[in-house]
Design an enzyme around this catalytic site. Structure first.
Site, PDB file in Angstrom:
ATOM      1  N   THR A  75      63.484   6.664  -8.769  1.00  0.00           N
ATOM      2  CA  THR A  75      62.125   7.296  -8.891  1.00  0.00           C
ATOM      3  C   THR A  75      62.994   9.021  -9.193  1.00  0.00           C
ATOM      4  OG1 THR A  75      61.156   6.641  -6.988  1.00  0.00           O
ATOM      5  CG2 THR A  75      60.505   9.187  -7.536  1.00  0.00           C
ATOM      6  N   CYS A 131      61.458   9.052   0.439  1.00  0.00           N
ATOM      7  CA  CYS A 131      60.596   8.994  -0.275  1.00  0.00           C
ATOM      8  C   CYS A 131      59.522  10.079  -0.801  1.00  0.00           C
ATOM      9  CB  CYS A 131      60.136   7.674  -0.616  1.00  0.00           C
ATOM     10  SG  CYS A 131      60.986   6.422  -0.845  1.00  0.00           S
TER      11      CYS A 131
END
Length: 422
Positions: free
Chosen positions: A124, A264
């Protein structure tokens, strides 16, 4: 005879290992991780993350490597290393940068065999990292030219630790490539792996952006729930009672309040905010949501302290991982609750049947007790509703509460059996 496609997955954590095992069913796949102990465990059929069962790992054709020179020249190199934040919530790209240099050093051997390798990033990042940061690092390490000798692509990971339904073999994979030919090559690889299909994004930046807004959206919605929980607490209203009523409306979104940890949701919004600020935009909504969620642990601890009449006592915290039924301790906000309770004078004991005690001590300075104790506590706080705590109902937990003490339940898992909840 058609030569088999070769793939190297760089990083064998929560994201990389399931992907590598899935790829190995269709392609000659090597999993590379610089943690030699991790590689040794995987070779022995043990996955400490609990994502891949022993039988499945032992039966996999996946090869393991702890040194880059153990990897054969490949068609695809897939980078799945973590992208955390630093102490002041700025993106920390050191791992993905190091992985880029490692892969870059492998590219000349692949090109020398006549390949035009593709480096796919799953980590990410904020929009622009793959092309503006990683690609130049690959060029520097290889001495080759991106877009001519090798190519880059992006396919954001969507692993949800502990989720046996939304696995890499079932989810829709977003893919993006440096050009249309690369896009189709990458799409074909992922289409072989997942039954959920592949979505071809319009650009690498669009795919990078899609990933960060997925988690930023969840973060903002949970922040709203956390804020209303704080408001309703001042009104002596149970947020769970309010949500039970509100959820009867067909378009009410089913989010819940709680601690937002993990690798996350609690981190990705900072990547988007960082990029926004670099562009001169003030990401007020994103950072406001982060502020609410980052402050939730302290608010919970202060409420627990108030429930004990603001008197220090003996506290048992059940669960330390960032979510139920997984061993993942990264960015655990329960640790922040523990730290705040300790600072208020409470003697805090922590138990977690899934967490690694050595990791807990290394990351948070917390020594986990190996078994549930026999004595009682002024406050028993069910922070993470692991299946082990709920298997026999609230009775065993109630037995840990001293006379006049409190059984607290962060997530409402015990229903009316708890004395305290949000």
């Amino acid at each position: 005879m058609v030569r088999p496609i070769r793939v190297t997955v760089v990083g064998l954590g929560y994201v990389g290992l399931p992907l590598a095992v899935a790829l190995a069913r269709h392609f000659e796949t090597t999993g590379l991780d610089i943690d030699r102990q991790r590689v040794a465990e995987l070779k022995a059929g043990h996955d400490r993350t609990g994502e891949i069962e022993h039988e499945r790992l032992a039966a996999s054709a996946l090869r393991f490597a702890s040194q880059p020179d153990q990897c054969e020249p490949c068609d695809f190199y897939i980078v799945t290393v973590p992208t955390p934040i630093d102490a002041v919530n700025r993106p920390d790209l050191r791992l993905v940068e190091a992985a880029s240099r490692t892969v870059g050093a492998l590219l000349p051997a692949a090109v020398a065999t006549g390949l035009a390798p593709v480096v796919v990033y799953e980590s990410t990042v904020y929009p622009g990292v793959t092309e503006d940061i990683c690609a130049p690092l690959l060029e520097d390490a290889s001495g080759l030219t991106c877009g001519t000798d090798f190519f880059v692509a992006y396919s954001p990971e969507r692993i949800n630790p502990g989720d046996r339904e939304h696995t890499v073999e079932r989810i829709t994979k977003v893919v993006a490539g440096q050009n249309l030919e690369v896009l189709e090559q990458v799409a074909a690889v992922y289409e072989a792996v997942t039954s959920g299909g592949v979505f071809r994004a319009s650009s690498i930046k669009a795919a990078e952006a899609a990933k960060v807004i997925e988690n930023a959206q969840r973060d903002i919605n949970i922040a709203f729930m956390n804020e209303i929980a704080q408001i309703f607490a001042k009104l002596d209203l149970s947020v769970w009672d309010v949500l039970a009523a509100a959820r009867t409306k067909w378009n009410f979104l089913p989010f819940s309040p709680g601690l937002v940890g993990g690798h996350c949701i609690g981190i990705d919004p900072y990547y988007l905010a960082h990029r926004a600020e670099a562009l001169g935009h003030d990401p007020r909504v994103i950072l406001a949501g982060r502020g609410v969620n980052d402050g939730m642990a302290g608010w919970v601890a202060d409420r627990l302290h108030g429930a004990l009449d603001r008197k220090p006592g003996r506290v048992l915290v059940l669960g330390l991982t960032f979510k139920e039924n997984v061993p993942d301790l990264r960015n655990s906000k329960v640790a922040d609750v523990v730290a705040r309770l300790a600072s208020l004078g409470h003697a805090v004991t922590v138990h977690d049947p899934h967490a690694d005690s050595g990791e807990a001590e290394h990351e948070y300075g917390l020594r986990l007790i190996p078994e549930l104790p026999q004595d009682t506590f002024d406050l028993v706080f069910l922070a993470v509703p692991h299946r082990e705590y709920l298997a026999t109902g609230s009775g065993p937990l109630r037995a840990l509460v001293a006379p006049g003490g409190i059984l607290a339940d962060l997530r409402g898992a015990l229903g009316s059996d708890a004395d305290w909840t949000l």
